[in-house]
Design an enzyme around this catalytic site. Structure first.
Site, mmCIF file in Angstrom:
data_model
loop_
_atom_site.group_PDB
_atom_site.id
_atom_site.type_symbol
_atom_site.label_atom_id
_atom_site.label_comp_id
_atom_site.label_asym_id
_atom_site.label_seq_id
_atom_site.Cartn_x
_atom_site.Cartn_y
_atom_site.Cartn_z
ATOM 1 C CG HIS A 1 13.050 15.668 -19.294
ATOM 2 N ND1 HIS A 1 12.119 15.935 -18.328
ATOM 3 C CD2 HIS A 1 12.679 16.415 -20.368
ATOM 4 C CE1 HIS A 1 11.233 16.800 -18.783
ATOM 5 N NE2 HIS A 1 11.540 17.104 -20.026
ATOM 6 C CE LYS B 1 4.145 26.965 -18.180
ATOM 7 N NZ LYS B 1 4.696 26.065 -19.182
ATOM 8 N NE ARG C 1 7.211 14.581 -25.788
ATOM 9 C CZ ARG C 1 6.557 15.505 -25.105
ATOM 10 N NH1 ARG C 1 6.229 15.278 -23.859
ATOM 11 N NH2 ARG C 1 6.226 16.648 -25.644
ATOM 12 C CB SER D 1 7.011 18.033 -17.093
ATOM 13 O OG SER D 1 8.332 17.698 -17.402
#
Ligand code: PNS
Length: 161
Positions: free
Chosen positions: A17, A41, A90, A127
């Site tokens: 990030h 969440k 990515r 993450s």
């Protein structure tokens, strides 16, 4: 003023990030890093903690501001006069979903998306993997900013006690 938003869950911010934030900050006058508040969440870190860790990670970038948002990203963009979303890619596997969201956000509110290919050194980072490794006592110090590493170690210690 050229303004963009870099949205995400950032639970927690990784060096991947930071790579995207660094590079996007160089392209715009102001970059807003916006943390999604997702009531459905619960993350490992609260939204306030994520924002604090992001502020720390972007402290060297004077044109970066950290905020949070709920609901549709395009509504946040409209109400904050932000015409561009910046996303890191990515791998090709990221592209399919990201393309769908970019096209949808453009259809919903004429908001453009800029894709930044992540640096190869951080292309494998996520993450969730970082949380999993840290949770099992693995070393993630090369994958995340120092403050995040400290916080993850603290969490792992708490979970063990
Ligand atoms: O870090 P993440 O979890 O991959 O980030 C995803 C995020 C927050 C960018 C995405 O889920 C999002 O934009 N959520 C807000 C809700 C929304 O606008 N949904 C419609 C997308 S077309």
């Amino acid at each position: 003023m050229r303004r963009a938003v870099c949205p995400g869950s950032f639970d927690p911010v990784t060096n991947g990030h930071v790579d995207v934030i660094n590079r996007a900050a160089g392209l715009y006058d102001e970059l807003v890093v916006a943390v999604l508040v997702n009531p459905g969440k619960a993350g490992l870190f609260s939204v306030d903690e994520r924002m604090e860790l992001l502020r720390d990670a972007a402290a060297h970038l004077p044109n970066v501001r950290v905020d949070s948002f709920q609901g549709l990203l395009v509504d946040y963009c409209r109400s904050h006069d932000i015409p561009v979303i910046v996303k890191g890619l990515r791998a090709v596997s990221d592209f399919e979903y990201e393309l769908q969201m970019a096209q949808m956000n453009r259809e919903l509110a004429a908001i453009e998306t800029l894709f930044v290919p992540t640096a190869p050194q951080v292309g494998h980072l996520s993450s969730s993997l970082v949380k999993q490794i840290a949770g099992f006592g693995g070393d993630v110090s090369r994958l995340v900013p120092k403050a995040v590493d400290d916080r993850l170690r603290e969490r792992a210690r708490e979970a063990r006690s």
